[in-house]
Design a protein around this motif. Sequence first.
Motif, PDB file in Angstrom:
ATOM      1  N   MET A 137       0.841  -1.198   0.000  1.00  0.00           N
ATOM      2  CA  MET A 137       0.000   0.000   0.000  1.00  0.00           C
ATOM      3  C   MET A 137       0.879   1.252   0.000  1.00  0.00           C
ATOM      4  SD  MET A 137      -2.861   1.287   2.737  1.00  0.00           S
ATOM      5  CE  MET A 137      -3.895  -0.144   2.561  1.00  0.00           C
ATOM      6  N   ARG A 159      -3.591   5.814   1.534  1.00  0.00           N
ATOM      7  CA  ARG A 159      -5.000   5.612   1.901  1.00  0.00           C
ATOM      8  C   ARG A 159      -5.837   6.832   1.524  1.00  0.00           C
ATOM      9  NH1 ARG A 159      -5.450   1.700   6.486  1.00  0.00           N
ATOM     10  NH2 ARG A 159      -3.349   1.029   6.904  1.00  0.00           N
ATOM     11  N   TYR A 202      -7.684   2.768  -1.761  1.00  0.00           N
ATOM     12  CA  TYR A 202      -6.275   2.700  -1.434  1.00  0.00           C
ATOM     13  C   TYR A 202      -5.463   2.544  -2.713  1.00  0.00           C
ATOM     14  CZ  TYR A 202      -8.066   1.369   3.214  1.00  0.00           C
ATOM     15  OH  TYR A 202      -8.727   1.320   4.409  1.00  0.00           O
ATOM     16  N   PHE A 239      -2.106   0.940  -4.369  1.00  0.00           N
ATOM     17  CA  PHE A 239      -1.164  -0.158  -4.156  1.00  0.00           C
ATOM     18  C   PHE A 239      -0.155  -0.229  -5.297  1.00  0.00           C
ATOM     19  CE2 PHE A 239      -4.761  -1.558  -1.647  1.00  0.00           C
ATOM     20  CZ  PHE A 239      -4.185  -2.195  -0.561  1.00  0.00           C
ATOM     21  N   ARG A 259     -12.106   0.470  -0.847  1.00  0.00           N
ATOM     22  CA  ARG A 259     -12.135  -0.048   0.524  1.00  0.00           C
ATOM     23  C   ARG A 259     -13.361  -0.907   0.804  1.00  0.00           C
ATOM     24  NH1 ARG A 259     -10.901  -2.993   3.775  1.00  0.00           N
ATOM     25  NH2 ARG A 259     -11.426  -2.709   5.932  1.00  0.00           N
TER      26      ARG A 259
END
Length: 110
Positions: A30, A33, A43, A45, A103
């Motif tokens: 990650m 956020r 998020y 990544f 999320r």
Amino acid sequence: MGMRYRRYLAGERIYGCSHCKTHLATIHAMRSRAFNGQHGRAYLFDIVVNIREGDPCDRAMTTGTHTVRDIYCVKCNTTLGWKYDKAYEPSQKYKEGKFILERNLLVDVQ
């Protein structure tokens, strides 16, 4: 077509598909956020596994136009977010090759 091979991840915190719990990413992949997806918080990544990528398309977003591909769970085909292929704004180039996972479509898997 045969069975699809899925990767299983190990580590402190693993994120999986909320529908079938297929492993997708670890907390270590990650990068942020502080993103919004189509359905709420998301998020960013570096690495996501067990996905299928859709066709690229240009999409106007709050940070400018990007070429993105929707990404889907390889097991249940749920739309999970998207992958950034190209950012047209120089300040957004850091997103290229990275993934957005929404999320509300993730669960903690262990």
